[in-house]
Design a protein around this motif. Structure first.
Motif, PDB file in Angstrom:
ATOM      1  N   TRP A  87      63.912  62.992 -17.378  1.00  0.00           N
ATOM      2  CA  TRP A  87      64.797  64.137 -17.131  1.00  0.00           C
ATOM      3  C   TRP A  87      66.149  63.640 -16.679  1.00  0.00           C
ATOM      4  O   TRP A  87      66.249  62.752 -15.831  1.00  0.00           O
ATOM      5  CB  TRP A  87      64.206  65.047 -16.056  1.00  0.00           C
ATOM      6  N   TRP A  88      67.205  64.195 -17.236  1.00  0.00           N
ATOM      7  CA  TRP A  88      68.566  63.979 -16.762  1.00  0.00           C
ATOM      8  C   TRP A  88      68.886  65.183 -15.895  1.00  0.00           C
ATOM      9  O   TRP A  88      68.821  66.321 -16.350  1.00  0.00           O
ATOM     10  CB  TRP A  88      69.540  63.868 -17.930  1.00  0.00           C
ATOM     11  N   GLU A  90      71.462  67.356 -14.004  1.00  0.00           N
ATOM     12  CA  GLU A  90      72.901  67.633 -14.050  1.00  0.00           C
ATOM     13  C   GLU A  90      73.396  68.170 -12.715  1.00  0.00           C
ATOM     14  O   GLU A  90      72.719  68.960 -12.064  1.00  0.00           O
ATOM     15  CB  GLU A  90      73.188  68.649 -15.152  1.00  0.00           C
ATOM     16  N   GLY A  96      75.710  63.596 -12.996  1.00  0.00           N
ATOM     17  CA  GLY A  96      74.265  63.726 -12.983  1.00  0.00           C
ATOM     18  C   GLY A  96      73.591  62.429 -12.597  1.00  0.00           C
ATOM     19  O   GLY A  96      74.245  61.463 -12.184  1.00  0.00           O
ATOM     20  N   ILE A  98      69.606  60.093 -13.362  1.00  0.00           N
ATOM     21  CA  ILE A  98      68.309  59.997 -14.016  1.00  0.00           C
ATOM     22  C   ILE A  98      67.267  60.504 -13.028  1.00  0.00           C
ATOM     23  O   ILE A  98      67.239  60.104 -11.873  1.00  0.00           O
ATOM     24  CB  ILE A  98      68.003  58.551 -14.430  1.00  0.00           C
ATOM     25  N   ALA A 129      69.065  70.606 -16.029  1.00  0.00           N
ATOM     26  CA  ALA A 129      68.270  69.430 -16.355  1.00  0.00           C
ATOM     27  C   ALA A 129      67.981  69.447 -17.853  1.00  0.00           C
ATOM     28  O   ALA A 129      67.868  70.522 -18.453  1.00  0.00           O
ATOM     29  CB  ALA A 129      66.968  69.412 -15.562  1.00  0.00           C
ATOM     30  N   LYS A 130      67.893  68.262 -18.449  1.00  0.00           N
ATOM     31  CA  LYS A 130      67.553  68.181 -19.869  1.00  0.00           C
ATOM     32  C   LYS A 130      66.772  66.903 -20.136  1.00  0.00           C
ATOM     33  O   LYS A 130      66.909  65.904 -19.430  1.00  0.00           O
ATOM     34  CB  LYS A 130      68.800  68.255 -20.731  1.00  0.00           C
ATOM     35  N   ASN A 132      65.718  63.462 -21.929  1.00  0.00           N
ATOM     36  CA  ASN A 132      66.515  62.374 -22.446  1.00  0.00           C
ATOM     37  C   ASN A 132      65.625  61.172 -22.669  1.00  0.00           C
ATOM     38  O   ASN A 132      64.544  61.069 -22.085  1.00  0.00           O
ATOM     39  CB  ASN A 132      67.629  62.028 -21.460  1.00  0.00           C
ATOM     40  N   PHE A 134      65.586  56.964 -22.326  1.00  0.00           N
ATOM     41  CA  PHE A 134      66.302  55.924 -21.591  1.00  0.00           C
ATOM     42  C   PHE A 134      65.734  54.565 -21.959  1.00  0.00           C
ATOM     43  O   PHE A 134      64.523  54.387 -21.964  1.00  0.00           O
ATOM     44  CB  PHE A 134      66.140  56.132 -20.070  1.00  0.00           C
TER      45      PHE A 134
END
Length: 136
Positions: A87-88, A90, A96, A98, A129-130, A132, A134
């Motif tokens: 989750w990223w 924001e 933001g 990680i 939140a979105k 992502n 990594f």
């Protein structure tokens, strides 16, 4: 006629008091009221899916609960994707951090799903939140 004049005077007085009290009742929410609003997100993408709830606490921390699942877990770099799913979190435009992530290729049991429930102190109020991917 006196009754009518008295009734109009009373109505005017009540109306004036109502106008005077209106700004207080329509004031912006207090800081404590705005800190109780949770930010939630539920997403699914080709590489991951999950759900997260980020709830501000009265002490300035934020409680994060939910799960994240890597849909392309693999067992090493590039098999099939070699990335971690996470989750990223924001904190306004272009800010933001990680958040919770799962990295099956680093886990000896190759677990692809992680549930979480923890608190952290964000640098700024959480706005979203979105999902992502990594590289780790």
């Amino acid at each position: 006629m006196r009754r009518l004049a008295r009734a109009l005077a009373m109505t005017g007085a009540v109306g004036a008091l109502t106008l005077l009290s209106a700004p207080a009742s329509q004031a912006a929410p207090s800081a404590s009221a705005s800190t109780t609003a949770c930010v939630t997100a539920k997403q699914e993408a080709s590489f991951a899916r999950g759900e997260i709830s980020l709830c501000p606490q009265s002490d300035g921390t934020t409680r994060a609960t939910g799960y994240i699942e890597d849909l392309l877990p693999g067992s090493g770099w590039g098999t099939p994707d070699g990335t971690c799913a996470g989750w990223w979190i924001e904190m306004g435009p272009n800010k933001g951090m990680i958040g919770p992530m799962v990295c099956p290729h680093f886990d000896p049991q190759h677990r692809a799903t992680k549930t979480f429930d923890y608190t952290f102190k964000p640098e700024a109020p959480v706005t979203g939140a979105k999902l992502n991917g990594f590289r780790a």
